[in-house]
Design an enzyme around this catalytic site. Structure first.
Site, PDB file in Angstrom:
ATOM      1  N   ASP A  67       9.042   2.662   1.354  1.00 41.62           N
ATOM      2  CA  ASP A  67       7.893   3.404   1.852  1.00 41.62           C
ATOM      3  C   ASP A  67       7.806   3.134   3.357  1.00 41.62           C
ATOM      4  OD1 ASP A  67       5.423   4.212   2.735  1.00 41.62           O
ATOM      5  OD2 ASP A  67       4.317   3.439   0.999  1.00 41.62           O
ATOM      6  N   LYS A  88       2.655   9.734   8.249  1.00 42.57           N
ATOM      7  CA  LYS A  88       1.964   9.279   9.462  1.00 42.57           C
ATOM      8  C   LYS A  88       2.574   9.821  10.758  1.00 42.57           C
ATOM      9  CE  LYS A  88      -0.889   5.579   7.802  1.00 42.57           C
ATOM     10  NZ  LYS A  88      -0.580   4.785   6.624  1.00 42.57           N
ATOM     11  N   PHE A 117       0.850  -1.199   0.000  1.00 49.11           N
ATOM     12  CA  PHE A 117       0.000   0.000   0.000  1.00 49.11           C
ATOM     13  C   PHE A 117       0.880   1.242   0.000  1.00 49.11           C
ATOM     14  CE2 PHE A 117      -2.508   3.415   1.905  1.00 49.11           C
ATOM     15  CZ  PHE A 117      -3.613   3.375   1.076  1.00 49.11           C
TER      16      PHE A 117
HETATM   17  C1  LIG Z   1      -0.888   5.155   5.175  1.00 51.09           C
HETATM   18  C2  LIG Z   1       0.115   4.764   4.161  1.00 51.09           C
HETATM   19  C3  LIG Z   1       0.297   5.500   2.984  1.00 51.09           C
HETATM   20  C4  LIG Z   1      -0.597   6.649   2.593  1.00 51.09           C
HETATM   21  O1  LIG Z   1      -0.469   7.743   3.430  1.00 51.09           O
HETATM   22  P1  LIG Z   1      -1.538   8.942   3.325  1.00 51.09           P
HETATM   23  O2  LIG Z   1      -1.042   9.940   4.322  1.00 51.09           O
HETATM   24  O3  LIG Z   1      -2.867   8.348   3.657  1.00 51.09           O
HETATM   25  O4  LIG Z   1      -1.512   9.441   1.930  1.00 51.09           O
HETATM   26  C5  LIG Z   1       1.320   5.139   2.139  1.00 51.09           C
HETATM   27  N1  LIG Z   1       2.118   4.100   2.419  1.00 51.09           N
HETATM   28  C6  LIG Z   1       1.970   3.360   3.536  1.00 51.09           C
HETATM   29  C7  LIG Z   1       2.914   2.235   3.801  1.00 51.09           C
HETATM   30  C8  LIG Z   1       0.955   3.655   4.445  1.00 51.09           C
HETATM   31  O5  LIG Z   1       0.801   2.900   5.531  1.00 51.09           O
END
Ligand SMILES: *Cc1c(COP(=O)(O)O)cnc(C)c1O
Length: 401
Positions: free
Chosen positions: A221, A250, A136
């Site tokens: 990420d 986050k 994700f």
């Molecule tokens: C939450 C998340 C995102 C997206 O972040 P947003 O602030 O909602 O755009 C991207 N990568 C990972 C691994 C995440 O957990």
């Protein structure tokens, strides 16, 4: 005005289905709703509230900066952004920082930079991006297409091209997919939304080696794993390999929206003046709060505390499982933990979440079969104990129908 959950259905776009509970106040890892009911927070706003609710260091930073200057745009730089960038580069492999407002935006910048770097350095054939099933990376069209769940990217017309996927921890398939045409590999160093899946040592080292062999950039990420979540400042530091680009969001702002992409000088040089940007990116208010969060989390005591708390959670889950036999395993690292349901409770993660809410506990799911916990990194030990006892009651409810 009477504000109720029903109003949501009247005035909000229906893309979310929030709980019936409307929290109005939080302090540390306790939250109270409109009726005064108290909750223990094991969700942390999905790995965002790394210091709980209304941590004094963050409240002070917000108040202080709020009386100085809120916003300038990138026509001018500002002190909080420069201080935060200096601290982030001092604490990581990176030399340069690009600020955004969210995880998706940080990833969007990383992917655009990787494509631009490959075009500048290697020519126009090097465009392939490899990512992993169940991964994700956010909800912009580029990042959701790189993400490994077609259900999230289908139905919006033609997608960005040259993006391929394979299974996480499947090094053989990955090796067949990567080539000199690969521009970048984007991965989470521990898959969060996909179900709390850790990489094997062999896989993560193999991916790094193959990226080197084919001159592909490795993008980590760390939007969910970053800022202390796994017990290291960034998860890569606990894995013994270093990415070329890293994204963080986050927990970076502890609840204030901010994201960042960090990288080396050599790669950063390709994001030349005018190639990319954001109105709010590096906003002084966001950076002041993030600086306070970063300073507070990036200490030996907080990071060691994450590992201590992980053990308390693991012991608690083991004791509950001993009694009720509901989990097949506990996955994850630090305070990014997933309780995987065994075959008797297959697909029922949401039932456990709803029962937890009833017993005054905020938790999360990751897919249909994993109950996810991402509490504050400094959650008081007695709140862990109390939260686990509420969780046990929820488990008992589900087990006893
Ligand atoms: C939450 C998340 C995102 C997206 O972040 P947003 O602030 O909602 O755009 C991207 N990568 C990972 C691994 C995440 O957990």
């Amino acid at each position: 005005m009477q504000v109720t959950r029903d109003l949501f259905n009247d005035v909000m776009v229906p893309n979310y289905n929030p709980s019936a509970v409307i929290p109005v106040r939080g302090e540390g890892s306790r939250v109270w709703d409109q009726t005064g009911k108290e909750f223990i927070d094991f969700a942390g706003g999905i790995a965002v509230n790394c210091l709980g609710h209304c941590h004094p260091a963050l409240v002070n930073a917000l108040k202080e900066q709020g009386e100085k200057i809120w916003h300038l745009s990138n026509v001018m730089t500002n002190e909080p952004a420069l201080r935060l960038a200096k601290k982030m580069t001092d604490a990581t492999f990176a030399d340069k920082v690009y600020f955004a407002n969210s995880g998706a935006e940080a990833n969007e910048a990383a992917l655009k930079l990787a494509r631009r770097f490959a075009l500048d350095v290697h020519g126009e054939d090097k465009t392939q991006i490899i990512a992993f099933n169940k991964g994700f990376h956010g909800r912009t069209f580029f990042t959701v297409t790189v993400g490994g769940q077609a259900a999230y990217s289908d139905g919006f017309g033609p997608k960005p091209e040259a993006i391929d996927h394979c299974d996480y921890n499947d090094l053989d398939t990955f090796e067949k997919l990567i080539s000199d045409k690969t521009c970048a590999v984007m991965m989470e160093p521990l898959q969060g939304e996909g179900g709390i899946i850790s990489p094997t040592n062999e896989f993560i080292k193999g991916v790094r080696d193959l990226c080197d062999k084919h001159n592909a950039l490795l993008i980590f990420d760390e939007v969910q794993t970053g800022v202390g979540r796994t017990g290291s400042l960034y998860a890569y530091q606990g894995l013994g390999i270093t990415p070329d680009i890293l994204t963080t969001a986050k927990a970076l702002g502890g609840g204030f929206p901010i994201g960042a992409m960090i990288t080396t000088s050599a790669i950063a040089a390709h994001l030349k003046i005018g190639t990319h940007g954001s109105t709010y990116g590096g906003n002084p208010l966001a950076c002041a709060v993030a600086e306070a969060a970063f300073d507070t989390v990036n200490t030996d005591s907080v990071l060691a505390g994450v590992k201590e708390r992980e053990q308390l959670f693991r012991d608690g889950f083991a004791a509950i499982n001993e009694k009720y036999d509901v989990f097949s395993e506990i996955r994850g690292k630090g305070l990014l933990l997933g309780a995987v349901l065994n075959s008797k409770f297959e697909g029922r993660a949401r039932d456990f979440l709803i029962a937890s809410t009833e017993h005054g506990l905020m938790s999360l799911v990751a897919g249909t079969n994993v109950i996810r916990f991402t509490p504050s990194l400094v959650i008081p030990l007695e709140d862990i104990k109390e939260g686990l006892s509420r969780f046990e009651k929820a488990v008992a409810d589900v087990v006893n129908g």
